[in-house]
Design an enzyme around this catalytic site. Sequence first.
Site, PDB file in Angstrom:
ATOM      1  N   GLU A   1       0.811  -1.216   0.000  1.00 49.53           N
ATOM      2  CA  GLU A   1       0.000   0.000   0.000  1.00 49.53           C
ATOM      3  C   GLU A   1       0.846   1.268   0.000  1.00 49.53           C
ATOM      4  OE1 GLU A   1      -1.063   1.625   3.425  1.00 49.53           O
ATOM      5  OE2 GLU A   1       0.734   0.781   4.326  1.00 49.53           O
TER       6      GLU A   1
ATOM      7  N   HIS B   1      -2.719  -2.798   5.082  1.00 48.45           N
ATOM      8  CA  HIS B   1      -1.827  -2.576   6.220  1.00 48.45           C
ATOM      9  C   HIS B   1      -1.256  -3.890   6.736  1.00 48.45           C
ATOM     10  CE1 HIS B   1      -2.818   1.697   7.948  1.00 48.45           C
ATOM     11  NE2 HIS B   1      -2.146   1.730   6.818  1.00 48.45           N
TER      12      HIS B   1
END
Length: 355
Positions: free
Chosen positions: A13, A324
């Site tokens: 990410e 995450h």
Amino acid sequence: MKDEILVDGSMGEGGGQILRAALALSMSLGRPFRMKNIRAGRPSPGLKRQHLACVRAAGELCGAEVAGDEMASRELRFAPGPLRAGEYHFAVGGGGSATLLLQAVLPPLLTADTPSRITVTGGTHVPCAPPFEFMAGTLLPWLERMGPRLAATMSRPGYMQIGGGSVTVNVTPAKALVFGTDFAEAAKNEPGPTLETEALVYAHHLPDEIAKRECAALLSPEFAALGLSDSSICVINGRNGGPRPEGAGNAVLVKLRHRHGITVFGETGLRGRSAETVAGHAACRALRFRNSNAPVEKHLADQLVVPLALAGGGSFVTETLTPHCRACLDVASLFTSLKPELHPVNGRKTLVTLR
């Protein structure tokens, strides 16, 4: 000195979670690292005030040699020295998240030689960050299953822009983190039926109508399955007791108690976001988690990866895997010999294993 680990901040990410995980593992294992492409996946890449606060707090904990710790820097070198447990006060600045800073500095203190007391000022209920109640009520009890004793208090809430909140965590360390039976059973077995549901509505320096509308939304037929009632919703506005923050702010939290403990779901109010939307988002997340029958909530999952890596490995079953969590798994595999394994469970959950 041990060989420097190269961490690419653009992987996955490409956000700040990669930096926080790298700092925690670096301090815990005494491994220096160089990070390039910091926050490359964000519209405004490089270090921001929130991330600089994490770097400098970590540097203070271990007397690190640091280069590149400046605003907008896209590369950082961090060479940790010996960890120094004790009493520390860190300021994130403005509405930067206090709980995100604690993600970076807490893991190494879990196995330090002596206890620590960490106080952080900043935002306690801000967008894109765990609220205080999630850290205190959900994350810390899971970490205690690995050995240390932890207690967190919030002396004052803090919201976006102004911040001013204050959180203190007391750490009684363990000799080592252990992926033992208590953690393993809770992390793999379904949480079972909800035993109790509560909600908190923070509405400081705001019209009473906002909190009333949020309470009405939580009690609407759409969320009847949560089992909330007037008596199980607490409105906190500073006029009915408790400390008042420096600025206006709003947050809604839903707490589900089940056999594994408490899981907290929060949503922060923002300008232009209706009261019904704020309450609805928190309630929807709670319902999705309950219906998933996963023991580990998806945002809790990413915060368990670093402690499990420090314990030498382990596993848990979670909801949909978040970016995450994937980022933390990638960073853990750089700092240790552990490799992540992902296996679907009943088509709706994921078994995450580090070994």
